[in-house]
Write an enzyme that holds these catalytic residues in place. Structure first.
Site, PDB file in Angstrom:
ATOM      1  N   TYR A  17      -0.512  -6.991  -5.600  1.00 39.63           N
ATOM      2  CA  TYR A  17      -0.772  -5.355  -5.840  1.00 39.63           C
ATOM      3  C   TYR A  17      -0.187  -4.443  -4.881  1.00 39.63           C
ATOM      4  CZ  TYR A  17      -3.627  -6.694  -9.791  1.00 39.63           C
ATOM      5  OH  TYR A  17      -4.124  -7.152 -11.043  1.00 39.63           O
ATOM      6  N   VAL A  18      -0.001  -5.106  -3.631  1.00 38.55           N
ATOM      7  CA  VAL A  18       0.414  -4.154  -2.657  1.00 38.55           C
ATOM      8  C   VAL A  18       2.044  -4.339  -2.612  1.00 38.55           C
ATOM      9  CG1 VAL A  18       0.385  -3.645  -0.100  1.00 38.55           C
ATOM     10  CG2 VAL A  18      -1.469  -3.368  -1.524  1.00 38.55           C
ATOM     11  N   PRO A  95      -8.767 -12.114   1.917  1.00 35.04           N
ATOM     12  CA  PRO A  95     -10.136 -12.129   1.147  1.00 35.04           C
ATOM     13  C   PRO A  95     -11.526 -12.393   2.536  1.00 35.04           C
ATOM     14  CG  PRO A  95      -9.208 -14.178   0.791  1.00 35.04           C
ATOM     15  CD  PRO A  95      -8.022 -13.542   1.386  1.00 35.04           C
ATOM     16  N   GLU A 163      -1.349  -0.065   4.119  1.00 33.82           N
ATOM     17  CA  GLU A 163      -1.248   0.586   3.014  1.00 33.82           C
ATOM     18  C   GLU A 163      -2.429   1.149   2.464  1.00 33.82           C
ATOM     19  OE1 GLU A 163       1.901   1.003   1.521  1.00 33.82           O
ATOM     20  OE2 GLU A 163       0.503   2.494   0.397  1.00 33.82           O
ATOM     21  N   LEU A 165      -2.189   2.990  -0.609  1.00 33.46           N
ATOM     22  CA  LEU A 165      -2.325   3.367  -2.040  1.00 33.46           C
ATOM     23  C   LEU A 165      -3.339   2.804  -2.815  1.00 33.46           C
ATOM     24  CD1 LEU A 165      -1.728   0.453  -3.780  1.00 33.46           C
ATOM     25  CD2 LEU A 165       0.566   0.551  -3.076  1.00 33.46           C
ATOM     26  N   LYS A 222      -6.917   1.854   9.056  1.00 35.24           N
ATOM     27  CA  LYS A 222      -6.870   1.466   7.774  1.00 35.24           C
ATOM     28  C   LYS A 222      -8.215   0.934   7.296  1.00 35.24           C
ATOM     29  CE  LYS A 222      -6.318  -0.327   3.606  1.00 35.24           C
ATOM     30  NZ  LYS A 222      -5.978   0.625   2.659  1.00 35.24           N
ATOM     31  N   CYS A 278     -11.018  -4.546  -2.258  1.00 34.47           N
ATOM     32  CA  CYS A 278     -10.944  -4.106  -0.982  1.00 34.47           C
ATOM     33  C   CYS A 278     -12.328  -3.583  -0.174  1.00 34.47           C
ATOM     34  CB  CYS A 278      -9.611  -3.143  -0.469  1.00 34.47           C
ATOM     35  SG  CYS A 278      -8.203  -4.108  -0.831  1.00 34.47           S
TER      36      CYS A 278
HETATM   37  P1  NAD Z   1      -2.831  -9.787  -3.949  1.00 28.94           P
HETATM   38  O1  NAD Z   1      -3.752 -11.059  -3.933  1.00 28.94           O
HETATM   39  O2  NAD Z   1      -2.639  -9.222  -5.242  1.00 28.94           O
HETATM   40  O3  NAD Z   1      -1.375 -10.232  -3.524  1.00 28.94           O
HETATM   41  C1  NAD Z   1      -1.120 -11.278  -2.567  1.00 28.94           C
HETATM   42  C2  NAD Z   1      -0.114 -12.355  -2.620  1.00 28.94           C
HETATM   43  O4  NAD Z   1       0.197 -12.982  -1.605  1.00 28.94           O
HETATM   44  C3  NAD Z   1      -0.431 -13.252  -3.859  1.00 28.94           C
HETATM   45  O5  NAD Z   1       0.412 -13.126  -4.770  1.00 28.94           O
HETATM   46  C4  NAD Z   1      -0.465 -14.414  -3.066  1.00 28.94           C
HETATM   47  O6  NAD Z   1      -0.003 -15.696  -3.990  1.00 28.94           O
HETATM   48  C5  NAD Z   1       0.637 -14.277  -1.870  1.00 28.94           C
HETATM   49  N1  NAD Z   1       0.344 -15.198  -0.777  1.00 28.94           N
HETATM   50  C6  NAD Z   1      -0.702 -15.698  -0.269  1.00 28.94           C
HETATM   51  N2  NAD Z   1      -0.423 -16.443   0.964  1.00 28.94           N
HETATM   52  C7  NAD Z   1       0.967 -16.667   1.007  1.00 28.94           C
HETATM   53  C8  NAD Z   1       1.830 -17.291   1.687  1.00 28.94           C
HETATM   54  N3  NAD Z   1       1.546 -17.975   2.681  1.00 28.94           N
HETATM   55  N4  NAD Z   1       3.269 -17.013   1.370  1.00 28.94           N
HETATM   56  C9  NAD Z   1       3.422 -16.264   0.434  1.00 28.94           C
HETATM   57  N5  NAD Z   1       2.864 -15.775  -0.344  1.00 28.94           N
HETATM   58  C10 NAD Z   1       1.489 -15.853  -0.235  1.00 28.94           C
HETATM   59  O7  NAD Z   1      -3.312  -9.101  -2.867  1.00 28.94           O
HETATM   60  P2  NAD Z   1      -3.297  -7.436  -2.665  1.00 28.94           P
HETATM   61  O8  NAD Z   1      -4.082  -6.861  -3.488  1.00 28.94           O
HETATM   62  O9  NAD Z   1      -1.764  -7.213  -3.041  1.00 28.94           O
HETATM   63  O10 NAD Z   1      -3.655  -7.401  -1.228  1.00 28.94           O
HETATM   64  C11 NAD Z   1      -2.808  -7.718  -0.148  1.00 28.94           C
HETATM   65  C12 NAD Z   1      -3.227  -6.937   1.039  1.00 28.94           C
HETATM   66  O11 NAD Z   1      -3.161  -5.632   1.161  1.00 28.94           O
HETATM   67  C13 NAD Z   1      -4.741  -7.363   1.365  1.00 28.94           C
HETATM   68  O12 NAD Z   1      -4.742  -7.224   2.955  1.00 28.94           O
HETATM   69  C14 NAD Z   1      -5.378  -5.970   1.003  1.00 28.94           C
HETATM   70  O13 NAD Z   1      -6.630  -5.829   1.681  1.00 28.94           O
HETATM   71  C15 NAD Z   1      -4.376  -5.227   1.116  1.00 28.94           C
HETATM   72  N6  NAD Z   1      -4.424  -3.857   0.529  1.00 28.94           N
HETATM   73  C16 NAD Z   1      -4.645  -3.861  -0.881  1.00 28.94           C
HETATM   74  C17 NAD Z   1      -4.664  -2.823  -1.507  1.00 28.94           C
HETATM   75  C18 NAD Z   1      -4.686  -2.734  -3.260  1.00 28.94           C
HETATM   76  O14 NAD Z   1      -4.875  -1.608  -3.872  1.00 28.94           O
HETATM   77  N7  NAD Z   1      -4.962  -4.076  -3.754  1.00 28.94           N
HETATM   78  C19 NAD Z   1      -4.250  -1.388  -1.124  1.00 28.94           C
HETATM   79  C20 NAD Z   1      -4.019  -1.326   0.339  1.00 28.94           C
HETATM   80  C21 NAD Z   1      -4.346  -2.636   1.010  1.00 28.94           C
HETATM   81  C1  UGA Z   2      -8.893   1.950  -2.509  1.00 28.47           C
HETATM   82  C2  UGA Z   2      -8.534   3.130  -1.435  1.00 28.47           C
HETATM   83  O1  UGA Z   2      -8.655   4.525  -2.317  1.00 28.47           O
HETATM   84  C3  UGA Z   2      -7.051   3.241  -1.110  1.00 28.47           C
HETATM   85  O2  UGA Z   2      -6.782   4.114  -0.308  1.00 28.47           O
HETATM   86  C4  UGA Z   2      -6.821   1.963  -0.338  1.00 28.47           C
HETATM   87  O3  UGA Z   2      -5.563   1.672   0.194  1.00 28.47           O
HETATM   88  C5  UGA Z   2      -7.307   0.697  -1.274  1.00 28.47           C
HETATM   89  O4  UGA Z   2      -8.688   1.013  -1.755  1.00 28.47           O
HETATM   90  C6  UGA Z   2      -7.230  -0.750  -0.636  1.00 28.47           C
HETATM   91  O5  UGA Z   2      -7.347  -0.637   0.620  1.00 28.47           O
HETATM   92  O6  UGA Z   2      -7.092  -1.551  -1.205  1.00 28.47           O
HETATM   93  P1  UGA Z   2      -8.611   1.209  -4.934  1.00 28.47           P
HETATM   94  O7  UGA Z   2      -9.640   0.293  -4.509  1.00 28.47           O
HETATM   95  O8  UGA Z   2      -7.514   0.851  -5.610  1.00 28.47           O
HETATM   96  O9  UGA Z   2      -8.393   1.935  -3.649  1.00 28.47           O
HETATM   97  O10 UGA Z   2      -9.130   2.391  -5.708  1.00 28.47           O
HETATM   98  P2  UGA Z   2     -10.258   3.695  -5.626  1.00 28.47           P
HETATM   99  O11 UGA Z   2      -9.857   4.837  -6.437  1.00 28.47           O
HETATM  100  O12 UGA Z   2     -10.474   3.973  -4.223  1.00 28.47           O
HETATM  101  O13 UGA Z   2     -11.676   3.064  -6.411  1.00 28.47           O
HETATM  102  C7  UGA Z   2     -12.439   2.288  -5.739  1.00 28.47           C
HETATM  103  C8  UGA Z   2     -13.390   2.090  -6.339  1.00 28.47           C
HETATM  104  O14 UGA Z   2     -14.625   3.132  -6.404  1.00 28.47           O
HETATM  105  C9  UGA Z   2     -13.437   2.076  -8.229  1.00 28.47           C
HETATM  106  O15 UGA Z   2     -14.334   1.239  -8.618  1.00 28.47           O
HETATM  107  C10 UGA Z   2     -13.524   3.488  -8.449  1.00 28.47           C
HETATM  108  O16 UGA Z   2     -14.279   3.357  -9.987  1.00 28.47           O
HETATM  109  C11 UGA Z   2     -14.967   3.769  -7.536  1.00 28.47           C
HETATM  110  N1  UGA Z   2     -15.080   5.402  -7.277  1.00 28.47           N
HETATM  111  C12 UGA Z   2     -14.099   5.883  -6.783  1.00 28.47           C
HETATM  112  C13 UGA Z   2     -16.033   5.716  -7.746  1.00 28.47           C
HETATM  113  O17 UGA Z   2     -17.230   5.273  -8.136  1.00 28.47           O
HETATM  114  N2  UGA Z   2     -16.486   7.049  -7.583  1.00 28.47           N
HETATM  115  C14 UGA Z   2     -15.583   7.814  -6.777  1.00 28.47           C
HETATM  116  O18 UGA Z   2     -15.662   9.239  -6.833  1.00 28.47           O
HETATM  117  C15 UGA Z   2     -14.278   7.381  -6.770  1.00 28.47           C
END
Ligand code: NAD
Ligand code: UGA
Length: 464
Positions: A17-18, A95, A163, A165, A222, A278
């Site tokens: 997702y990132v 995780p 990140e 987002l 972060k 997260c």
């Molecule tokens: P994700 O599970 O969607 O993606 C991680 C990917 O890494 C998976 O596709 C997995 O197969 C791959 N992977 C794992 N081990 C590997 C390896 N050794 N070699 C190659 N690929 C490998 O996770 P995500 O949501 O993208 O999150 C990734 C990180 O970013 C986490 O630390 C999370 O906290 C952070 N983050 C997530 C978000 C979000 O909105 N999802 C936003 C900001 C930060």
């Molecule tokens: C959140 C942060 O907003 C991002 O900045 C960060 O990068 C990301 O986590 C991460 O590190 O993974 P995300 O989890 O994708 O992003 O979505 P949010 O919009 O933050 O919502 C998180 C949860 O809170 C959702 O279940 C949403 O419905 C809930 N929420 C949000 C509420 O219940 N009330 C609000 O007012 C806002």
């Protein structure tokens, strides 16, 4: 441009997702760079190379399709791509650890460490390594120790570029970020590496939004951002419980409070609780670090943010049970939405999972509808087999139900024909609006018994 003509070769390990959206944006904004994503999951890579991308995110398809095959590539050749890259972003999952020391709290860093060892094994020249994943403070130091332990004396700079987002708005957030943070060692080589990462973002991000710092502050910033955001949600959710007891309206309270610019109006929507992959894991990660540093009071303070979130989900189920005459057994209940928020198909840590499971424990007949998340919902509830029905069309899903519970704030749920839905349901018909997105008075007029979050219920049951 052929591969040798690109100014830089950027690799991202982890196409999730990132990794997927961030690298697609770099490729889109920087045609001079070759950007490649690799993943240990070959199916994920195949999906990135297909017409059906592995994640749903508004605007993502267009960005990916405009650059894929030109300067954006998805590959399973992890070793070969590491060897060729100048800069490696690592965006693997981090995780909560579920075993051994720190189980249920600490971040599980096994994926990270494997990546570091693989980078070391496949490199014959120095590289810049960038933490994109969210990690405990000082992870970069551990990375450096592994990477700089090779027999060839190669030097790797490890930087932090977290990140920010949010899912559902990832493309907008990447196009116009509030800030981009790049942390490095303050050594000559660390500062040079930092400039290389800043150079990438300068292709489209205004200079004043690019923030530089040391590595540990970047890693911690972060985590703290996510802590503050989740804390606000738990705060307003705690007030929602109080409102339900006193007859106040949480939306009005949030509006009045949020108009103070010192407080601000964002992240004050009461709900069934926060979900997503997260918030909970990042809070627990910090709680664990606090405990290891002996900061027990601080650990307890942040733990309570998760505690209120759990309480809010359970409170929602209890309210449903009490409103529906203290028994849900055999009753059909439809969940409107299963994604953890709107505009994503992601269900990781979605409050809907907890609520669905609790309702099934009460022997409810469950129907789940969601425009984008049914594939994940089926996996999340697979152990309940035939006991759960999945139906994309909300009108069909609600037919014959005793109650609807809104789990996700999808726009389309606001404009459904609720008279038609009411007519197809068992009476008395109930709506539990876990997101406060519906027109509660209009639903009451139709005949529903309406239970919002943090507002007085509108019910016909006490009339006679
Ligand atoms: P994700 O599970 O969607 O993606 C991680 C990917 O890494 C998976 O596709 C997995 O197969 C791959 N992977 C794992 N081990 C590997 C390896 N050794 N070699 C190659 N690929 C490998 O996770 P995500 O949501 O993208 O999150 C990734 C990180 O970013 C986490 O630390 C999370 O906290 C952070 N983050 C997530 C978000 C979000 O909105 N999802 C936003 C900001 C930060
Ligand atoms: C959140 C942060 O907003 C991002 O900045 C960060 O990068 C990301 O986590 C991460 O590190 O993974 P995300 O989890 O994708 O992003 O979505 P949010 O919009 O933050 O919502 C998180 C949860 O809170 C959702 O279940 C949403 O419905 C809930 N929420 C949000 C509420 O219940 N009330 C609000 O007012 C806002």
């Amino acid at each position: 441009m052929n591969a040798t003509q690109f100014a830089k070769k950027i690799l991202c390990i982890g196409a999730g997702y990132v990794g997927g959206p961030t690298m697609a944006m770099i490729a889109y904004k920087c045609p001079q760079y070759k950007v490649t994503l690799v993943d240990i999951n070959p199916e994920r890579i195949a999906e990135w190379n297909s017409d059906r991308l592995p994640i749903y995110e508004p605007g993502l398809d267009e960005v990916v399709k405009s650059v894929r095959g030109k300067n954006l590539f998805f590959s399973t050749d992890i070793d070969g791509e590491i060897h060729d890259a100048d800069i490696i972003f690592v965006s693997v999952n981090t995780p909560t650890k579920m075993f051994g020391v720190g189980a249920g709290m600490a971040a599980d860093l096994q994926y990270w460490e494997k990546t570091a060892r693989q980078i070391l094994a496949c490199s014959d020249q120095p590289k810049i390594i960038v933490e994109k994943s969210t990690l405990p403070v000082k992870t970069a130091q551990a990375m450096e120790r592994i990477l700089n332990s090779g027999p060839d004396g190669l030097h790797f700079d490890v930087l932090s570029n977290p990140e920010f987002l949010a899912e559902g708005t990832a493309i907008k957030d990447l196009l116009e970020p509030d800030r981009v943070l790049v942390g490095s060692r303050l050594t000559e080589s660390g500062l040079a590496a930092r400039q290389e990462i800043v150079d990438i973002y300068q292709n489209w991000v205004p200079e004043e939004k690019i923030l530089v710092s040391d590595v540990w502050s970047s890693e911690l910033s972060k985590l703290v951002s996510n802590l503050f955001l989740s804390q606000r949600i738990s705060t307003i959710n705690s007030i929602s419980a109080f409102c339900e007891k006193t007859g106040a309206n949480v939306a009005r309270v949030a509006k009045a409070v949020g108009m103070d610019p010192r407080i601000g109006d964002k992240f004050l929507k009461a709900s069934i609780g926060f979900g997503g992959s997260c918030f909970k894991k990042d809070i627990l990660n910090l709680v664990y670090m606090c405990q290891t540093y002996g900061l027990d009071e601080i650990a307890e303070y942040w733990k309570s943010v998760v505690g209120i979130n759990e309480y809010q989900k359970e409170r929602f189920v209890t309210n449903m049970l009490q409103a529906m005459f203290n028994t849900l057994a055999g009753k059909r209940v439809c969940l409107f939405g299963f994604a953890f928020k709107a505009n994503t198909g992601d269900t990781r840590e979605s409050p809907a999972i907890y609520i669905a499971r609790r309702l099934l424990e009460e022997q409810t007949q469950l129907v789940v509808t969601d425009p984008k998340a049914l594939r994940n919902a089926k996996i999340d509830l697979a152990d309940f087999g035939e006991k759960v029905e999945f139906e994309k069309d909300p009108y069909e899903a609600a037919k014959g139900c005793h109650a609807i519970a809104v789990m996700t704030e999808w726009d389309q749920y606001k404009t459904l024909d609720y008279q038609k839905i009411f007519d197809s349901m068992v009476k008395p018909a109930f709506i539990f609006d876990g997101r406060n997105i519906l027109d509660h008075e209009a639903l009451f007029e139709i005949g529903f018994n309406v239970y919002p979050i943090g507002k007085p219920a509108l019910t016909h049951l006490n009339e006679s």
